[in-house]
Scaffold this active site. Structure first.
Site, short mmCIF file in Angstrom:
data_model
loop_
_atom_site.label_atom_id
_atom_site.label_comp_id
_atom_site.label_asym_id
_atom_site.label_seq_id
_atom_site.Cartn_x
_atom_site.Cartn_y
_atom_site.Cartn_z
CB ILE A 62 20.16 50.55 31.75
CG1 ILE A 62 20.55 51.07 33.14
CG2 ILE A 62 19.00 51.33 31.18
CD1 ILE A 62 21.04 52.49 33.12
N GLY A 63 21.21 47.59 33.19
CA GLY A 63 22.45 46.86 33.46
C GLY A 63 22.24 45.94 34.65
CB ALA A 91 28.65 39.85 40.51
CB VAL A 130 22.02 50.16 36.82
CG1 VAL A 130 21.81 51.66 36.72
CG2 VAL A 130 23.28 49.88 37.66
CG ASP A 153 41.45 67.10 43.56
OD1 ASP A 153 40.59 67.85 43.06
OD2 ASP A 153 42.62 67.42 43.75
C1 LIG Z 1 32.02 47.47 44.04
C2 LIG Z 1 32.25 48.93 44.24
C3 LIG Z 1 31.78 49.93 43.42
N1 LIG Z 1 32.24 51.07 43.99
C4 LIG Z 1 32.01 52.36 43.52
C5 LIG Z 1 32.57 53.46 44.17
C6 LIG Z 1 32.31 54.74 43.68
C7 LIG Z 1 31.53 54.93 42.55
C8 LIG Z 1 30.94 53.82 41.96
C9 LIG Z 1 30.09 54.00 40.78
O1 LIG Z 1 30.43 54.75 39.91
N2 LIG Z 1 28.92 53.26 40.74
C10 LIG Z 1 28.02 53.27 39.68
C11 LIG Z 1 28.35 53.76 38.42
C12 LIG Z 1 27.43 53.70 37.38
C13 LIG Z 1 26.19 53.17 37.61
O2 LIG Z 1 25.27 53.06 36.59
C14 LIG Z 1 24.90 54.18 35.87
C15 LIG Z 1 24.36 53.97 34.60
C16 LIG Z 1 23.98 55.06 33.87
N3 LIG Z 1 24.10 56.31 34.34
C17 LIG Z 1 24.62 56.51 35.58
C18 LIG Z 1 25.03 55.46 36.38
C19 LIG Z 1 25.84 52.68 38.85
C20 LIG Z 1 26.76 52.73 39.90
C21 LIG Z 1 31.19 52.54 42.41
C22 LIG Z 1 32.93 50.78 45.11
N4 LIG Z 1 32.95 49.47 45.24
#
Ligand SMILES: Cc1cn(-c2cccc(C(=O)Nc3ccc(Oc4ccncc4)cc3)c2)cn1
Length: 276
Positions: A29-30, A33, A37, A137
């Protein structure tokens, strides 16, 4: 090389995904770089999940530190309205085989930019309430929602790609707090607009809350706490929605460590994960 017992391996868009057998129907789905996902179904819980595979997380110190930070932050978030980890796994059984790990999160079907035209004031009230509970928070990141209008704050860090890959996927809408000061102070002064004219269908309480939240000067702006106390949320407010946050140990955020040390720390965090 054989995949680990209890794991299945498959090629998805040129990337090998080696995941526990319980995760089925993986669909990309995504991608970006930092990683890709996939949506998946947990065949045990029958729930949908999003599985993120970081792209060669230990290729450099910077990538290794970033991978460790995302793993630590996601492990730390245990709030209904903030994305958190359902699971984290690696096909490696030993540190010297450890090359990849996968982050499993609740699947968030879409995001506010895609549903904003469908929002009734009741849904807006519920969404803003959840944002504030999550923000209480936390610094805001992206705001993702699922089919039940439940909201989670998250941070993609993934570059957007083709629409096809992103269908149903949340899109990165970076939040820039006005505290982007040099830019804001460079803007010409505009007369304040009348919000009840701008939002004619909004209730009086909604307009009053907006007027107190959309204030440039952070010292005069309502905090998340202050906004949650506003009468706009009378009847929705439940202290159970804002549990006492546990402090996050950010001592590694500014550390410079050798790649092997980030790798060892990540392996330790993956192995010590306990679903909550
Ligand atoms: C480079 C970097 C990224 N982060 C970080 C830190 C905390 C949370 C996330 C995150 O939300 N990650 C995340 C969010 C959505 C995602 O994809 C989906 C898509 C659909 N549903 C849920 C998640 C995957 C990972 C990312 C810190 N450094």
């Amino acid at each position: 090389m054989e995949s680990r017992v209890g794991f299945s391996r498959e090629e998805i868009n040129g990337t090998t995904w080696e995941v526990p057998d319980k995760y089925i129907c993986l669909k990309q789905i995504g991608t970006g770089a930092y990683g890709s996902v996939c949506s998946a179904i947990n065949n045990k819980s029958k729930e949908m999940a999003a599985i993120k595979k970081l792209h060669r997380p230990f290729q450099s110190e910077i990538f290794a530190k970033r991978a460790y930070r995302e793993l630590r932050l996601l492990k730390h978030m245990k709030h209904e309205n903030v994305i958190g980890l359902l699971d984290v796994f690696t096909p490696a059984s030993r540190l010297d085989d450890f090359q990849d790990f996968y982050l499993v999160m609740p699947y968030m079907f879409t995001d506010l930019s895609k549903v904003k035209g469908l929002l009734t004031e009741d849904r807006i009230q519920f969404l803003v309430y959840q944002m504030l509970c999550g923000l209480k928070d936390l610094k805001p990141g992206n705001l993702a929602v699922n089919q039940d209008c439940e909201l989670k704050i998250l941070d993609f860090g993934l570059a957007r790609h083709t629409e096809a890959e992103m269908t149903g996927y949340v899109v990165t809408r970076w939040y820039r707090a006005p505290e982007a000061k040099s830019y804001v102070s460079s803007l010409p002064l505009y007369p304040r607009k009348d919000f009840s004219a701008l939002f004619p269908r909004a209730s009086k309480k909604a307009v009053e809350l907006l007027e107190k939240m959309l204030v440039l000067d952070p010292d005069n702006r309502l905090t998340a706490d202050g906004a949650l106390a506003h009468s706009y949320f009378d009847g929705l407010r439940d202290p159970e929605d804002w549990p006492e946050p546990t402090p996050y140990d950010d001592s590694y955020d500014n550390a410079t460590l050798p790649l092997e040390e980030w790798k060892r720390l990540s392996f330790k965090e993956v192995r010590s994960f306990v679903p909550f």
